[in-house]
Write an enzyme that holds these catalytic residues in place. Structure first.
Site, mmCIF file in Angstrom:
data_model
loop_
_atom_site.group_PDB
_atom_site.id
_atom_site.type_symbol
_atom_site.label_atom_id
_atom_site.label_comp_id
_atom_site.label_asym_id
_atom_site.label_seq_id
_atom_site.Cartn_x
_atom_site.Cartn_y
_atom_site.Cartn_z
ATOM 1 C CG ASP A 10 -16.066 -14.246 11.107
ATOM 2 O OD1 ASP A 10 -16.561 -13.346 11.793
ATOM 3 O OD2 ASP A 10 -15.687 -15.343 11.584
ATOM 4 C CE1 TYR A 56 -16.160 -18.821 17.736
ATOM 5 C CE2 TYR A 56 -13.889 -18.105 17.531
ATOM 6 C CZ TYR A 56 -15.202 -17.846 17.887
ATOM 7 O OH TYR A 56 -15.546 -16.624 18.390
ATOM 8 N NE ARG A 85 -23.675 -7.254 14.641
ATOM 9 C CZ ARG A 85 -23.432 -8.191 15.540
ATOM 10 N NH1 ARG A 85 -24.368 -9.060 15.854
ATOM 11 N NH2 ARG A 85 -22.258 -8.245 16.151
ATOM 12 N NE ARG A 131 -15.693 -8.666 15.066
ATOM 13 C CZ ARG A 131 -16.689 -9.369 15.574
ATOM 14 N NH1 ARG A 131 -17.906 -8.894 15.614
ATOM 15 N NH2 ARG A 131 -16.479 -10.580 16.015
ATOM 16 N NE ARG A 160 -25.681 -9.518 8.564
ATOM 17 C CZ ARG A 160 -26.642 -10.394 8.731
ATOM 18 N NH1 ARG A 160 -27.480 -10.669 7.759
ATOM 19 N NH2 ARG A 160 -26.793 -11.002 9.879
HETATM 20 O O1 CP3 Z 1 -13.140 -5.309 11.970
HETATM 21 C C1 CP3 Z 1 -13.867 -5.290 10.967
HETATM 22 O O2 CP3 Z 1 -14.620 -4.316 10.702
HETATM 23 C C2 CP3 Z 1 -13.802 -6.428 9.979
HETATM 24 C C3 CP3 Z 1 -14.714 -7.472 10.161
HETATM 25 C C4 CP3 Z 1 -14.573 -8.575 11.193
HETATM 26 C C5 CP3 Z 1 -15.676 -9.396 11.511
HETATM 27 N N1 CP3 Z 1 -15.250 -10.392 12.312
HETATM 28 C C6 CP3 Z 1 -17.040 -9.191 11.013
HETATM 29 C C7 CP3 Z 1 -18.185 -9.784 11.720
HETATM 30 C C8 CP3 Z 1 -13.468 -9.077 11.882
HETATM 31 C C9 CP3 Z 1 -12.056 -8.549 11.957
HETATM 32 C C10 CP3 Z 1 -13.917 -10.232 12.587
HETATM 33 C C11 CP3 Z 1 -13.030 -11.090 13.394
HETATM 34 C C12 CP3 Z 1 -13.639 -12.055 14.309
HETATM 35 N N2 CP3 Z 1 -14.697 -12.880 14.069
HETATM 36 C C13 CP3 Z 1 -13.122 -12.375 15.585
HETATM 37 C C14 CP3 Z 1 -11.873 -11.783 16.189
HETATM 38 C C15 CP3 Z 1 -12.121 -10.464 16.794
HETATM 39 C C16 CP3 Z 1 -12.872 -10.476 18.080
HETATM 40 O O3 CP3 Z 1 -13.944 -9.865 18.121
HETATM 41 O O4 CP3 Z 1 -12.376 -11.082 19.052
HETATM 42 C C17 CP3 Z 1 -13.927 -13.382 16.137
HETATM 43 C C18 CP3 Z 1 -13.778 -14.018 17.489
HETATM 44 C C19 CP3 Z 1 -14.922 -13.692 15.160
HETATM 45 C C20 CP3 Z 1 -15.986 -14.728 15.243
HETATM 46 C C21 CP3 Z 1 -17.328 -14.131 15.215
HETATM 47 N N3 CP3 Z 1 -17.918 -13.604 14.079
HETATM 48 C C22 CP3 Z 1 -18.247 -14.016 16.275
HETATM 49 C C23 CP3 Z 1 -17.990 -14.465 17.699
HETATM 50 C C24 CP3 Z 1 -19.397 -13.406 15.762
HETATM 51 C C25 CP3 Z 1 -20.678 -13.167 16.486
HETATM 52 C C26 CP3 Z 1 -20.590 -12.089 17.450
HETATM 53 C C27 CP3 Z 1 -20.787 -10.770 16.761
HETATM 54 O O5 CP3 Z 1 -20.069 -9.837 17.059
HETATM 55 O O6 CP3 Z 1 -21.694 -10.728 15.938
HETATM 56 C C28 CP3 Z 1 -19.158 -13.128 14.387
HETATM 57 C C29 CP3 Z 1 -20.056 -12.459 13.438
HETATM 58 C C30 CP3 Z 1 -19.557 -11.217 12.774
HETATM 59 N N4 CP3 Z 1 -18.269 -11.014 12.301
HETATM 60 C C31 CP3 Z 1 -20.318 -10.048 12.488
HETATM 61 C C32 CP3 Z 1 -19.463 -9.148 11.843
HETATM 62 C C33 CP3 Z 1 -19.819 -7.786 11.307
HETATM 63 C C34 CP3 Z 1 -21.800 -9.859 12.788
HETATM 64 C C35 CP3 Z 1 -22.558 -10.527 11.692
HETATM 65 C C36 CP3 Z 1 -23.869 -9.862 11.366
HETATM 66 O O7 CP3 Z 1 -23.889 -8.892 10.604
HETATM 67 O O8 CP3 Z 1 -24.882 -10.370 11.843
#
Ligand code: CP3
Length: 357
Positions: free
Chosen positions: A79, A157, A34, A30, A43
């Site tokens: 994602d 999910y 943000r 990640r 964003r």
């Molecule tokens: O690593 C990186 O920089 C690449 C981007 C990336 C995102 N999601 C961007 C994202 C990666 C590799 C993921 C994988 C992901 N997504 C996982 C597996 C990794 C982990 O954390 O366990 C999971 C479970 C998700 C599902 C997901 N997407 C959730 C639960 C959420 C909300 C919680 C959160 O952290 O915001 C997201 C949203 C998300 N995915 C954001 C980002 C940057 C936030 C969105 C925003 O900008 O509002």
């Protein structure tokens, strides 16, 4: 992989294949997101899913952490739920995270899901990777990382309809009608294999499989519902072109099972020490991890010494510095820099501390 291919590979790829190095590579799960002000600027104008689906912007956001901190890897911005939408399930993101408003509740729902052609349905992902590959043409030392969610986490999910507290829907299906869950997991495996192979084709040099919610299972259930699908996915990939990193959150009791897969790298969370992980994983796989993302909120001297401890434990062979889970939204930017700099300027270790490396 031939010797010359490894020789010309980025540091991160070499670490996956356990080549001895003067220092381990560093990147963070990640790492785009943000906590970065320059991400927020984009964003503020674009919804999260639109950002994922606009290659110019997704490429830009993927490169932001590289420009600011100089990690050894760039993970494409996307994602894990993107291929789930492509299978035919509506997907929304709100402030709290992903929502699937029509969760799966019957055999018919599973049968209606398609195994999408990755280029046709998620071409924007491959386009993002292609753009990243060109952007990195003059930085051959930086690895391009692709990823996918693993079948279990994606299924959770799809059945729960979003982030879940108790995982009741998927566990109920697992206990009541295991064959139905297997049917869904098989369809997801096929989807993930095609999706990751398309990413490798589009330029991903390493791929990470995220099974974030794998840690909620007892060992025997993991053995039945997770391990066979990890194996199926990993064996279906173009392994000669890209090593595979396997990540499971809360994996402390599951490392032996993770190690039974043929992943090249086992990514561990902070609940297991790197030395303990090395003992369980043995000499034939690399290890990635495992700084607690909360350590990035600490005093700089405390943080720095935590990083140095990990560097000593991890050693210079078969070790990738990373967090134990994704970077948190309010993480201070200067501490991310401190971590990357500490790894990049670490004194070369002449010998690896673990006996069998
Ligand atoms: O690593 C990186 O920089 C690449 C981007 C990336 C995102 N999601 C961007 C994202 C990666 C590799 C993921 C994988 C992901 N997504 C996982 C597996 C990794 C982990 O954390 O366990 C999971 C479970 C998700 C599902 C997901 N997407 C959730 C639960 C959420 C909300 C919680 C959160 O952290 O915001 C997201 C949203 C998300 N995915 C954001 C980002 C940057 C936030 C969105 C925003 O900008 O509002």
């Amino acid at each position: 992989l031939s010797v010359s291919q490894i020789f010309n590979s980025p540091r991160l790829v070499k670490a996956c294949y356990r080549d001895p190095l003067d220092r381990p590579p560093v990147w963070m799960m990640r790492q785009a997101g943000r906590y970065l002000p320059e991400y927020q600027v984009i964003r503020d104008k674009v919804a999260f899913l639109d950002l994922c689906k606009t290659p110019d912007l997704a490429c830009e956001v993927s490169l932001q952490p590289l420009r600011r901190f100089g990690m050894d890897g760039v993970i494409m911005f996307s994602d894990i739920l993107i291929p789930v939408e492509a299978m035919g399930m509506p997907l929304i993101f709100n402030e709290k995270g992903p929502v699937l408003p029509e969760p799966i509740s019957s055999k018919g729902d599973i049968e209606r899901l398609i195994v999408p052609d990755p280029l046709e349905k998620t071409g924007f992902v491959m386009e993002t990777l292609a753009q990243l590959q060109s952007a990195l043409i003059d930085s051959p030392e930086v690895a391009l990382i692709g990823f996918a969610g693993a079948p279990w986490t994606l299924a959770s999910y799809m059945l729960e309809g979003g982030v879940s507290r108790n995982y009741t829907a998927i566990k109920k299906m697992m206990y009541d009608t295991p064959e139905m869950l297997h049917q869904l997991l098989s369809k997801l495996s096929q989807t993930v294999i095609l999706y990751l192979n398309a990413q490798i084709e589009a330029g991903a040099q390493v791929v990470q499989l995220f099974d974030s919610w794998g840690g909620i299972l007892a060992e025997k259930d993991y053995q039945a519902f997770i391990l066979p699908y990890h194996q199926q996915v990993i064996e279906g990939l173009h392994r000669d072109k890209a090593p595979v990193i396997l990540y499971v959150n809360h994996s402390r009791g599951l490392l032996r099972q993770m190690n039974a897969s043929s992943a090249d790298v086992i990514s561990v969370d902070w609940l297991t020490s790197l030395s303990e992980a090395r003992q369980i994983v043995g000499p034939h796989k690399a290890i990635q991890g495992n700084l607690d993302p909360n350590a990035l909120f600490c005093q700089p001297d405390v943080l720095k010494s935590m990083v140095e401890t990990l560097l000593k434990e991890g050693g210079n062979r078969g070790y990738i510095f990373n967090l134990g889970h994704g970077i948190l939204p309010k993480t201070p930017v200067e501490n991310v820099k401190l971590v990357v700099d500490t790894v990049k300027h670490s004194t070369p270790l002449l010998e690896t501390p673990h006996a069998f490396a």
